[in-house]
Scaffold this motif. Structure first.
Motif, PDB file in Angstrom:
ATOM      1  N   MET A 163      30.626  41.098  48.356  1.00  0.00           N
ATOM      2  CA  MET A 163      30.759  39.821  49.462  1.00  0.00           C
ATOM      3  C   MET A 163      29.369  38.989  48.764  1.00  0.00           C
ATOM      4  N   PRO A 164      28.339  39.482  48.679  1.00  0.00           N
ATOM      5  CA  PRO A 164      27.004  38.591  48.298  1.00  0.00           C
ATOM      6  C   PRO A 164      27.347  38.141  46.943  1.00  0.00           C
ATOM      7  N   GLU A 165      27.950  39.092  45.869  1.00  0.00           N
ATOM      8  CA  GLU A 165      28.165  38.555  44.685  1.00  0.00           C
ATOM      9  C   GLU A 165      29.056  37.445  44.448  1.00  0.00           C
ATOM     10  N   ALA A 166      30.239  37.352  45.441  1.00  0.00           N
ATOM     11  CA  ALA A 166      31.096  36.598  45.528  1.00  0.00           C
ATOM     12  C   ALA A 166      30.532  35.319  46.036  1.00  0.00           C
TER      13      ALA A 166
ATOM     14  N   ALA B 256      27.489  34.151  45.664  1.00  0.00           N
ATOM     15  CA  ALA B 256      26.719  33.736  44.496  1.00  0.00           C
ATOM     16  C   ALA B 256      27.410  33.041  43.483  1.00  0.00           C
ATOM     17  N   LYS B 257      28.861  33.254  43.330  1.00  0.00           N
ATOM     18  CA  LYS B 257      29.745  32.750  42.636  1.00  0.00           C
ATOM     19  C   LYS B 257      30.536  31.518  43.180  1.00  0.00           C
ATOM     20  N   GLY B 258      29.920  31.324  44.412  1.00  0.00           N
ATOM     21  CA  GLY B 258      30.647  30.083  45.045  1.00  0.00           C
ATOM     22  C   GLY B 258      32.223  30.312  45.662  1.00  0.00           C
ATOM     23  N   ILE B 259      32.336  31.656  45.665  1.00  0.00           N
ATOM     24  CA  ILE B 259      33.548  31.994  46.495  1.00  0.00           C
ATOM     25  C   ILE B 259      33.431  32.076  47.886  1.00  0.00           C
ATOM     26  N   VAL B 260      33.562  31.060  48.769  1.00  0.00           N
ATOM     27  CA  VAL B 260      33.194  31.099  50.330  1.00  0.00           C
ATOM     28  C   VAL B 260      33.869  32.258  51.051  1.00  0.00           C
ATOM     29  N   GLY B 261      33.431  33.097  51.550  1.00  0.00           N
ATOM     30  CA  GLY B 261      34.049  34.077  52.518  1.00  0.00           C
ATOM     31  C   GLY B 261      34.601  34.985  51.599  1.00  0.00           C
ATOM     32  N   GLY B 262      34.598  35.288  50.285  1.00  0.00           N
ATOM     33  CA  GLY B 262      35.320  36.080  49.504  1.00  0.00           C
ATOM     34  C   GLY B 262      34.412  37.409  49.340  1.00  0.00           C
ATOM     35  N   GLY B 263      35.014  38.213  48.255  1.00  0.00           N
ATOM     36  CA  GLY B 263      34.279  39.409  48.143  1.00  0.00           C
ATOM     37  C   GLY B 263      35.089  40.539  48.813  1.00  0.00           C
ATOM     38  N   CYS B 264      34.810  41.629  48.254  1.00  0.00           N
ATOM     39  CA  CYS B 264      35.470  42.810  48.773  1.00  0.00           C
ATOM     40  C   CYS B 264      34.939  43.179  50.029  1.00  0.00           C
ATOM     41  N   ASN B 265      35.889  43.362  51.095  1.00  0.00           N
ATOM     42  CA  ASN B 265      35.586  43.877  52.325  1.00  0.00           C
ATOM     43  C   ASN B 265      36.141  45.183  52.691  1.00  0.00           C
ATOM     44  N   GLY B 266      36.812  45.913  51.470  1.00  0.00           N
ATOM     45  CA  GLY B 266      37.145  47.304  51.774  1.00  0.00           C
ATOM     46  C   GLY B 266      38.410  47.351  52.376  1.00  0.00           C
ATOM     47  N   CYS B 267      39.300  46.199  52.379  1.00  0.00           N
ATOM     48  CA  CYS B 267      40.584  46.453  53.047  1.00  0.00           C
ATOM     49  C   CYS B 267      41.649  47.288  52.625  1.00  0.00           C
ATOM     50  N   GLY B 268      41.357  47.182  51.301  1.00  0.00           N
ATOM     51  CA  GLY B 268      42.557  48.152  50.632  1.00  0.00           C
ATOM     52  C   GLY B 268      43.703  47.931  50.405  1.00  0.00           C
TER      53      GLY B 268
ATOM     54  N   LYS C 293      40.430  36.397  48.640  1.00  0.00           N
ATOM     55  CA  LYS C 293      39.078  36.805  48.908  1.00  0.00           C
ATOM     56  C   LYS C 293      38.541  36.807  47.240  1.00  0.00           C
ATOM     57  N   LYS C 294      39.304  36.792  46.437  1.00  0.00           N
ATOM     58  CA  LYS C 294      39.179  36.708  44.945  1.00  0.00           C
ATOM     59  C   LYS C 294      37.920  37.799  44.482  1.00  0.00           C
ATOM     60  N   ALA C 295      37.850  39.012  44.996  1.00  0.00           N
ATOM     61  CA  ALA C 295      37.086  40.033  44.815  1.00  0.00           C
ATOM     62  C   ALA C 295      37.263  40.739  43.345  1.00  0.00           C
ATOM     63  N   ILE C 296      38.285  40.515  42.807  1.00  0.00           N
ATOM     64  CA  ILE C 296      38.653  41.180  41.599  1.00  0.00           C
ATOM     65  C   ILE C 296      38.662  40.549  40.349  1.00  0.00           C
TER      66      ILE C 296
END
Lengths: 716, 141
Positions: free
Chosen positions: A293-296, A298-310, A366-369
């Motif tokens: 999430m912090p990495e996302a 930093a890349k400007g993806i608001v509220g994105g990043g992996c939350n482990g939802c699976g 989430k655009k985590a990948i």
């Protein structure tokens, strides 16, 4: 040779004398060496007014450790005949308070310029006697030690005459050096208020938690995607039968939450530069393919990043064995090892990912990948480091007689842990891998690859296999009514607190103990049952036991990347690959590289309590320089004797630390040393064709004086 | 030339971190070996100047032993490589001047190899005993 052995001792004595007289004349022959031996006056060090050296020699009895094999009185009498020696004394224990007082008093009364202690190894007591020398009012580096215990009395116990002669030579060599020693001042360097722990198993986590609790910023580096290490793979722990995950996960959560710990999973140490207080470490952040999430953010993806939802996992078309489950459960190309991972972040296995992009779609907003992610390099500066690289199982299939990987129903202890674990591939129902049936007869083979001098196995005891095999026996009694267990053992080593009691408990539960190493295991091809052949050495008869499942308590060996990591940090290992401690008893967490410590099984097999203790010890040791704020470095660095330097630059290329450079001075090129980078190995000084490099405390004239003292009898 | 009282004079120059520690370990383990080798300690085998070894022989040494860390195990990354390179040069030089190069030995003994240290010393002393006194001693007379 025998008939020639007629010349008498006199002749040798005469020869010695002759040589002594010749010595000064002869030294003119090797021109270059002569030039070097005269160096001290020209060396760029302030030596003060040149005074004739006055050396005091102190010979230690060390009880009978030394006095038992060496004639102390004879050595003392001999020392008094040596050049520059104005005082010689002996004492029972020079390292004791009265012994040290002899040194300080003699320095004051006799106006000594140098001290020599003939005792144990300088690796043991050099600091003690340096301090004593300092207390006497001399520079501590005007002290030299003659090792007459470890390298003399103890290794020539039955030849007092020869040992005494050797001790005399050792004292003569030391006096020769002591008379040329100079005042040196240790370098003081500041210590970065941060530490690094490599490996996040229970040892690394505990060390990091302790450092963090002491207010130290700690980088915790882990090569795999989650912390937890081997302990997270275990089901229960002996002898208390605590659930391993239950006692481990609180620590994992703490590590994840601690503001002082910077957790760096899926990272490798790439390079290490610097020295205690100032290690510059480059870390490779392996491409995970998933943004936290912090990495996302930093890349400007608001509220994105992996939350482990699976959501990504079910859509992935690639199925691979899960190494966390010892390959007994499938995982996808995008995976987490188990539900309790810290950090809860998915990881892509690039070797099997086909980049179909289905996971990207499933992840959605989430655009985590990021399937195009590349490895990144991060530089951090730390004051101290702890290695906690853990262990792997010995590849027990190498012992072909036990049929691991040949017979389906032969498993290792770690596979058994997963099979009996409630969160494992079978939800805790122990089964035979061949047919999924519940085994009714289970054999445990202890010392599988340990205590094995046959060549393939390991000579050492792996220390915790006895205890976990007892625990395994208990677990099957707990889970399978009417089961029979047979433990084939050499000795049961239940040495810890409440361990022996646990052993009795398992005996009472009905486990059968057969003392004998298993010769071989054969499979019945029809039933897939196994025949275990051994010699019962107590009843002195052969055993052929038919069982449903065999568990091999495989030996442990250092983790596969331990060797690479230790070399980066300059830590030695013993012949079996375990990391070498500074002292096996008195400094088990330290290493010979200042500022680098070791914790846990990477130092040698340990059970969990010992691992945690060693981790806390290492953390405490690693925090000392950081809290002190500065450390003293031995001033053994190189210096350039500029008038001799021809500016050839050969030394610049030799230096392992890039500490040397050629600079322009008075219209010509000379070498210059960056003292902060120089570690004092002397590789440059050993090569310089012009003898233009002065190595503090190991200077060429000092070493040549030692050589001459030995061969030419002390006259220089 | 060898007389009854002749005992070989052999100098061992050891690195502080591996071989010296290994020799200490041999002591702790009470591994007995012949008493004919004296020791000079340096921080790294890379410190050892080829001239140190030649100086020993010029002084009449019957044998010289240089011992450092195993390759890849140097406390100073690669000092032992650079030292060893020089030592092999010394061996070639000895051959070319007609001095038996078995009188000079470079070995690699780690801090955990106490038993190996005992073997190395025994082996060195046996070799030098077989070779007898250094011919340079005669030359020096």
């Amino acid at each position: 040779m025998a008939e020639k052995k007629k010349a008498s001792t006199k002749k040798t004595e005469a020869k010695k004398q002759e040589v002594k007289h010749e010595a000064p004349v002869k030294q003119e022959a090797p021109v270059k060496m002569e030039a070097k031996t005269q160096a001290p006056a020209k060396v760029p060090v302030t030596t003060g007014p040149k005074v004739k050296p006055r050396i005091g020699v102190f010979i230690c009895h060390c009880g009978t450790n030394i006095a038992g094999s060496i004639d102390i009185k004879a050595v003392e009498a001999y020392a008094k005949t040596l050049p520059y020696v104005v005082h010689a004394d002996n004492y029972q224990y020079i390292c004791s308070t009265p012994g040290q007082k002899k040194i300080t008093d003699a320095i004051k009364e006799q106006k000594l310029t140098g001290t020599v202690v003939a005792a144990c190894s300088p690796r043991l007591h050099e600091p003690t006697f340096r301090t004593a020398t300092k207390e006497g009012g001399l520079n501590p580096f005007r002290f030299e030690m003659a090792n007459i215990r470890e390298q003399n009395a103890w290794v020539h116990m039955h030849d007092k005459e020869a040992a005494t002669e050797k001790a005399k030579d050792a004292v003569r060599i030391a006096v020769a050096k002591a008379s040329l020693l100079q005042d040196l001042t240790p370098k003081t360097v500041s210590v970065e208020k941060a530490a690094m722990v490599v490996g996040a198993g229970i040892a690394g986590m505990q060390a990091a938690l302790d450092l963090a609790a002491a207010g130290i910023k700690t980088y915790l580096i882990e090569k795999s995607p989650s912390i937890g290490g081997r302990m997270s793979q275990l089901d229960k722990t002996f002898p208390t039968l605590d659930c391993s995950q239950c006692i481990l996960t609180p620590k994992m959560v703490d590590v994840g939450r601690s503001p002082n710990i910077e957790l760096m999973t899926y990272c490798d140490v790439e390079s290490v530069e610097g020295f205690i207080g100032n290690f510059d470490v480059t870390i490779r952040k392996k491409a995970r393919g998933v943004l936290s999430m912090p990495e996302a953010e930093a890349k400007g993806i608001v509220g994105g990043g992996c939350n482990g939802c699976g959501d990504c996992e079910p859509v992935c078309p690639v199925i691979k064995p899960n190494p966390f489950e010892m390959g007994m459960k499938p995982r996808k190309a995008i995976y987490i090892y188990h539900p309790q991972v810290v950090p809860l972040l998915y990881t892509i296995d690039w070797d099997s990912c086909v980049k179909c992009g289905l996971c990207v779609t499933a992840c959605g907003e989430k655009k985590a990948i990021d399937l195009e992610q590349k490895d990144e390099f991060v530089k951090v500066k730390v004051g101290t480091a702890i290695l906690a690289t853990g262990f792997d199982l010995f590849p027990i299939e190498k012992k072909t007689e036990w049929g691991y990987k040949t017979y389906e129903n032969v498993v290792t202890s770690l596979e058994f842990e997963r099979l009996i674990c409630a969160s494992g591939p079978t939800s805790g129902h122990l089964i035979r891998p061949s047919d999924g049936e519940t085994p009714k007869r289970v054999a445990f083979v202890l010392c599988a690859g340990s205590r094995d001098n046959a060549g393939i196995g390991k000579p050492y005891c792996s220390r915790f296999c006895c205890m976990y095999s007892l625990k395994h026996a208990h677990q099957i009694y707990e889970k399978i009514p009417g089961v029979a267990s047979y433990l084939f053992y050499m000795d049961i080593r239940s040495f810890g607190k409440m361990y022996e009691e646990f052993y009795y408990r398992i005996q009472d539960e009905g486990a059968k103990f057969i003392r004998g190493r298993v010769a071989n295991i054969l499979e019945d091809p029809a039933t897939k049952n196994l025949h275990v052949y051994a010699d019962d050495t107590l009843l002195n008869r052969p055993v052929d036991m038919e069982v449903d499942l065999v568990v091999l308590a495989a030996a442990v060996q250092p983790g596969w990347d331990t060797d690479r990591t230790r070399k980066l940090f300059g830590v030695s290992c013993s012949s079996d690959g375990w990391l070498l401690e500074a002292h096996p008893k008195l400094n088990p967490c330290g290493t010979t590289t200042a500022g680098v410590f070791i914790a846990g099984v990477c130092q040698g097999p340990k059970d969990i309590p010992d691992t945690v203790s060693s981790a806390e010890g290492a953390a405490s040791a690693a925090s000392i320089p950081i809290h002190k704020g500065e450390v003293e470095l031995e001033p053994y660095f190189a210096m350039c004797i500029e008038e001799k330097c021809a500016g050839c630059g050969m030394c610049v290329n030799l230096c392992p630390y890039s500490a040397l450079a050629l600079v322009e001075k008075d219209g010509r090129k000379v070498m210059e040393v960056t003292e902060a980078k120089c570690k004092g190995c002397g590789t440059c000084g050993g090569f310089c064709p012009g003898g233009a490099i002065w190595m503090n405390h190991f200077a060429t004239p000092q070493i040549v004086a030692q050589i001459d003292a030995f061969f030419l009898g002390g006259e220089r | 030339m060898a007389d009854e009282t002749w005992k070989p004079k052999i100098l061992g120059i050891l690195c502080n971190w591996c071989s010296y520690a290994g020799a200490d370990l041999a002591g702790g383990g009470r591994i007995q070996y012949p008493p004919d080798v004296r020791i000079v300690r340096v921080m790294c085998s890379g410190r050892i100047d080829a001239l140190f070894v030649l100086k020993c022989f010029a002084d009449g040494a019957d044998g010289v032993l240089v011992s450092g860390c195993h390759f890849g195990d140097c406390h100073y990354l690669e000092g032992n490589f650079k030292g060893a390179k020089r030592m092999f040069m010394v061996k070639r030089l000895m051959k070319s001047i007609g001095l038996d190069d078995r009188r000079f030995r470079m070995t690699f003994v780690s801090a955990s190899e106490g038993a190996k240290w005992g073997k190395v010393i025994t082996d060195v002393v046996t070799t030098i005993n077989e070779l007898g006194p250094s011919p340079i001693k005669e030359f020096n007379k």
